[in-house]
Design an enzyme around this catalytic site. Structure first.
Site, PDB file in Angstrom:
ATOM      1  N   HIS A 122       0.443  -1.222   0.511  1.00  0.00           N
ATOM      2  CA  HIS A 122      -0.318   0.036  -0.321  1.00  0.00           C
ATOM      3  C   HIS A 122       1.008   1.389  -0.097  1.00  0.00           C
ATOM      4  CE1 HIS A 122      -2.489   3.233   1.967  1.00  0.00           C
ATOM      5  NE2 HIS A 122      -2.982   2.224   1.865  1.00  0.00           N
ATOM      6  N   ASP A 200       3.670  -4.734   8.143  1.00  0.00           N
ATOM      7  CA  ASP A 200       1.847  -3.792   7.529  1.00  0.00           C
ATOM      8  C   ASP A 200       1.206  -5.206   7.825  1.00  0.00           C
ATOM      9  OD1 ASP A 200       0.113  -2.721   6.700  1.00  0.00           O
ATOM     10  OD2 ASP A 200       0.154  -1.896   5.060  1.00  0.00           O
ATOM     11  N   GLN A 203      -3.971  -4.786   7.666  1.00  0.00           N
ATOM     12  CA  GLN A 203      -5.432  -6.019   6.902  1.00  0.00           C
ATOM     13  C   GLN A 203      -5.139  -7.440   7.290  1.00  0.00           C
ATOM     14  OE1 GLN A 203      -7.848  -5.614   4.714  1.00  0.00           O
ATOM     15  NE2 GLN A 203      -6.798  -3.213   4.035  1.00  0.00           N
ATOM     16  N   LYS A 226      -9.934  -0.673  10.819  1.00  0.00           N
ATOM     17  CA  LYS A 226     -10.477  -1.847   9.711  1.00  0.00           C
ATOM     18  C   LYS A 226     -10.572  -2.893  10.898  1.00  0.00           C
ATOM     19  CE  LYS A 226      -6.683  -0.535   6.605  1.00  0.00           C
ATOM     20  NZ  LYS A 226      -7.774   0.198   4.888  1.00  0.00           N
ATOM     21  N   CYS A 364      -4.546   2.377  -3.512  1.00  0.00           N
ATOM     22  CA  CYS A 364      -3.664   3.076  -3.135  1.00  0.00           C
ATOM     23  C   CYS A 364      -2.101   2.316  -3.581  1.00  0.00           C
ATOM     24  CB  CYS A 364      -3.784   2.946  -1.869  1.00  0.00           C
ATOM     25  SG  CYS A 364      -5.246   4.572  -0.755  1.00  0.00           S
TER      26      CYS A 364
HETATM   27  C1  PLP Z   1      -1.916  -2.543   3.039  1.00  0.00           C
HETATM   28  C2  PLP Z   1      -2.151  -1.073   4.454  1.00  0.00           C
HETATM   29  N1  PLP Z   1      -1.506  -0.568   4.244  1.00  0.00           N
HETATM   30  C3  PLP Z   1      -1.282   0.948   5.358  1.00  0.00           C
HETATM   31  C4  PLP Z   1      -2.655   0.904   4.997  1.00  0.00           C
HETATM   32  C5  PLP Z   1      -3.175   2.613   5.277  1.00  0.00           C
HETATM   33  O1  PLP Z   1      -3.686   2.311   6.518  1.00  0.00           O
HETATM   34  P1  PLP Z   1      -4.739   3.687   7.749  1.00  0.00           P
HETATM   35  O2  PLP Z   1      -5.465   4.742   5.965  1.00  0.00           O
HETATM   36  O3  PLP Z   1      -5.586   3.316   8.438  1.00  0.00           O
HETATM   37  O4  PLP Z   1      -3.835   4.610   7.870  1.00  0.00           O
HETATM   38  C6  PLP Z   1      -4.529   0.091   4.459  1.00  0.00           C
HETATM   39  C7  PLP Z   1      -5.439   0.755   4.465  1.00  0.00           C
HETATM   40  O5  PLP Z   1      -6.026   0.834   3.415  1.00  0.00           O
HETATM   41  C8  PLP Z   1      -3.817  -0.846   4.387  1.00  0.00           C
HETATM   42  O6  PLP Z   1      -5.020  -1.903   3.516  1.00  0.00           O
END
Ligand code: PLP
Length: 406
Positions: A122, A200, A203, A226, A364
């Site tokens: 992401h 990260d 998900q 999430k 993203c």
């Molecule tokens: C794999 C992953 N990393 C990071 C993020 C970013 O999360 P946040 O927007 O809650 O900071 C997301 C959000 O969709 C994500 O799916």
């Protein structure tokens, strides 16, 4: 036995209609709906318990502080962190990754060092590294993704070297659904090299039990929103050994020991990394969300979501011209697809008229979409409240949309 109809009733949002149709919410990967227990905890905090934390000498402030700090304990147990101070509250995954990148800049990274990420990240796990790479002349390298949507791990051993200071990768792809074998990857790189690993978990934390101690990662990050919790709150797990290497990410109240006109000394972790008034009520709401998830239990959540994933894969595969992006054997309940001859946005807008909420676009993850040579896709991501009927309605909605657009 997972009683999905009962679970669905826990979520007030799902009781409404949109365009005269019951809501079919298939965008939990972007942000999940909230159960009534989380909403009530937020309302209760603002109604009965609200005060700033760590400051007051009066009862209400003490109570708010107690609840806030109790969440830290709950998160510690939830992710199996060894020490309480390893749990740092942030605004979300994005802020947590930025915090790690920038707080390591001064004492850890040197010009010429390398950071390895993957093609399936992401933007939140790409751009912070790009920013610090520019500032300190670091090199950013990528683990490639195979056509099936797995990491090409044969390439990892060629990419990693003595210059590698950080490996930052997603536990689960928000586009492909692939669950990466992070434990094996961490064991492999740490057996030979002395580097930090950031996972990260934005998900993955919703779909499976996380044990940061067993993983032996240095950093693990995720967002409350999430995980059926409130927005505005995230968690950074930072292994204790890093606390002194990391300089504060932001300065302000609550993160200091003493401040004079020209100098400041800092509080110990986690407060050193939590400047300013935090999202007190959001953190308390996260506590309820974790309680809710634990009551459902990851074993039943996983088996329910596997049924959804298998059924959705089978039903969607029958649609002519539909191509699923991401065919890993190890997948969370996320399906991203394109349908030949149709634009993803058009499909998404028409699905909305059928009451079906999906995400469309690049999610993203532009480098990943480029890798698969697709500009825009449709993504259906499932949560604990989704049913097989939701998938039937998705398929029906898609067929209707395709007819209208043909
Ligand atoms: C794999 C992953 N990393 C990071 C993020 C970013 O999360 P946040 O927007 O809650 O900071 C997301 C959000 O969709 C994500 O799916």
């Amino acid at each position: 036995m997972f009683e999905v109809e009962k679970v669905k009733k826990d979520f007030p949002f799902l009781q409404q209609k949109i365009h005269g149709k019951p809501v079919v919410f298939l965008d939990s990967g972007a942000s999940a709906q909230k159960p009534a227990c989380v909403i009530n905890a937020i309302a209760d905090s603002y109604t009965n318990n609200y005060a700033n934390v760590h400051r007051g000498v009066y009862t209400l402030s003490d109570q708010a502080t107690e609840k806030y700090e109790a969440t830290r304990k709950k998160v510690q147990a939830f992710i199996h962190a060894e020490h309480l101070e390893e749990v740092i509250f942030t605004k979300g995954t994005t802020e947590a990754i930025n915090l790690v990148a920038f707080s390591l800049l001064e004492n850890y990274f040197n010009e010429g060092d390398e950071i390895i990420i993957t093609e399936m990240e992401h933007h939140a796990n790409i751009v912070p590294w790009q920013l610090i790479a520019k500032q300190k002349k670091l090199t950013l390298k990528y683990i490639p993704v195979t056509d099936d949507g797995d990491l090409d791990l044969e390439k990892l051993s060629k990419l990693v070297s003595d210059r590698t200071k950080m490996l930052a990768l997603t536990h689960c792809s928000n586009v492909l659904g692939t669950i990466n074998p992070v434990k094996e990857i961490i064991d492999q790189v740490k057996a030979k090299y002395n580097l930090a690993v950031l996972i990260d978990g934005a998900q993955s934390v919703v779909h499976q039990r996380i044990d940061v101690a067993a993983l032996n990662c240095d950093f693990y990050v995720f967002s409350s929103h999430k995980l059926y919790g409130p927005t505005g709150v995230g968690v950074l797990y930072a292994k204790k050994k890093w606390h002194d290497v990391m300089t504060p990410y932001q300065g302000g109240g609550d993160m200091i020991k003493e401040v004079s006109m020209h100098e400041a000394t800092f509080a110990d972790a986690p407060y050193k990394f939590e400047a300013g008034t935090p999202d007190i009520v959001g953190v308390i709401g996260l506590s309820k969300a974790i309680e809710y998830i634990e009551k459902l239990g990851f074993a039943s959540i996983q088996s329910h979501e596997k049924v959804l994933l298998d059924y959705a894969t089978q039903r969607l595969s029958q649609i002519k011209g539909l191509r699923i992006i991401g065919q890993s054997e190890s997948k969370a309940a996320i399906i991203t697809f394109i349908i030949e001859g149709f634009h993803a946005n058009d499909l998404g807008m028409l699905l909305d008229l059928s009451g079906v909420c999906v995400r469309t676009g690049h999610h993203c993850a532009q480098p990943l979409l480029k890798r698969f040579n697709v500009p825009s896709t449709v993504r259906a991501s499932f949560g604990v409240y989704n049913t097989l009927e939701d998938i039937d309605l998705l398929v029906k909605g898609l067929e209707k949309a395709m007819k209208m657009l043909s």
